[in-house]
Design an enzyme around this catalytic site. Sequence first.
Site, short mmCIF file in Angstrom:
data_model
loop_
_atom_site.label_atom_id
_atom_site.label_comp_id
_atom_site.label_asym_id
_atom_site.label_seq_id
_atom_site.Cartn_x
_atom_site.Cartn_y
_atom_site.Cartn_z
N ASP A 105 -1.33 -9.84 2.51
CA ASP A 105 -1.92 -10.12 3.59
C ASP A 105 -2.71 -11.58 3.34
OD1 ASP A 105 -1.43 -7.67 4.76
OD2 ASP A 105 -3.30 -7.07 3.73
N1 URA Z 1 -1.78 -3.52 0.70
C1 URA Z 1 -2.60 -4.17 1.63
O1 URA Z 1 -3.19 -3.65 2.39
N2 URA Z 1 -2.32 -5.41 1.60
C2 URA Z 1 -1.61 -6.25 0.92
O2 URA Z 1 -1.87 -7.55 1.01
C3 URA Z 1 -0.94 -5.59 -0.16
C4 URA Z 1 -0.99 -4.21 -0.04
#
Ligand code: URA
Length: 241
Positions: A106
């Site tokens: 993310d």
């Molecule tokens: N899980 C998440 O919630 N975000 C990420 O970036 C990777 C795994």
Amino acid sequence: MADERIQKFLARAGIASRRRVEEIIRAGRVKVNGKLVDRLGLKVDPARNRIEVDGQPVNAGEEKLYLAFYKPAGVLTTLSDPHGRPKLADFLHAVAGRVFPAGRLDFDSEGLLLITNDGELAYRITHPRYKVAKVYKVWVSGSIAAEAVARLAGGVVLKDGPVQPAAVKVLRKEPGRTLLEITIKEGKKRQVKRMCAAVGYPVVRLKREAIGPLRLGEMKPGEYRCLTKQEVKRLKQQVGL
Ligand code: URA
């Protein structure tokens, strides 16, 4: 070389991950011997067929690149962004050749990303069938209760269905927050954040430490390095390549 399916060939040739390759085919950007490919699964023989993407011939003999990148928080896991936000490509100017990320983090997450032009490896690393462990260090808000840790470990149910059990360790407790290590083998969208929120402890910081045998180690945000031959070999072994 024996015939192989067009999407597998294009992924192997480093055009994009297998999933993305399927979109490229559906978008009408691929031709074989001058004819538009209108279905997935068409068998091709790269030695005999001329295969083009966007009018450019594709050469499967291209050298494979494998990089470990420390994505900083506040950077998109994409190569382009119409809104001009910080993105992966901004860090990879010096990389010769076309590469793409295997999986994503993310915008506000940080940590290890595998960057490659090996579409088949990228596909297998991200596909739950190959069960590649991803390890996250996760700060959650609050002092987590043992019952919530047990629920996380047992596999919580999210809006899009149950997730598989996770390995969960409590690494540290500080006033108002807890550091966890969470290992999962799937990769649903925002999975770790949604898992933690589901048991009542929202994530405040998330960092990916490992993808299978590959470790972030002492890398700093924004840095990348080439994988060693040994690392590539171990990654491939894990996913049956
Ligand atoms: N899980 C998440 O919630 N975000 C990420 O970036 C990777 C795994």
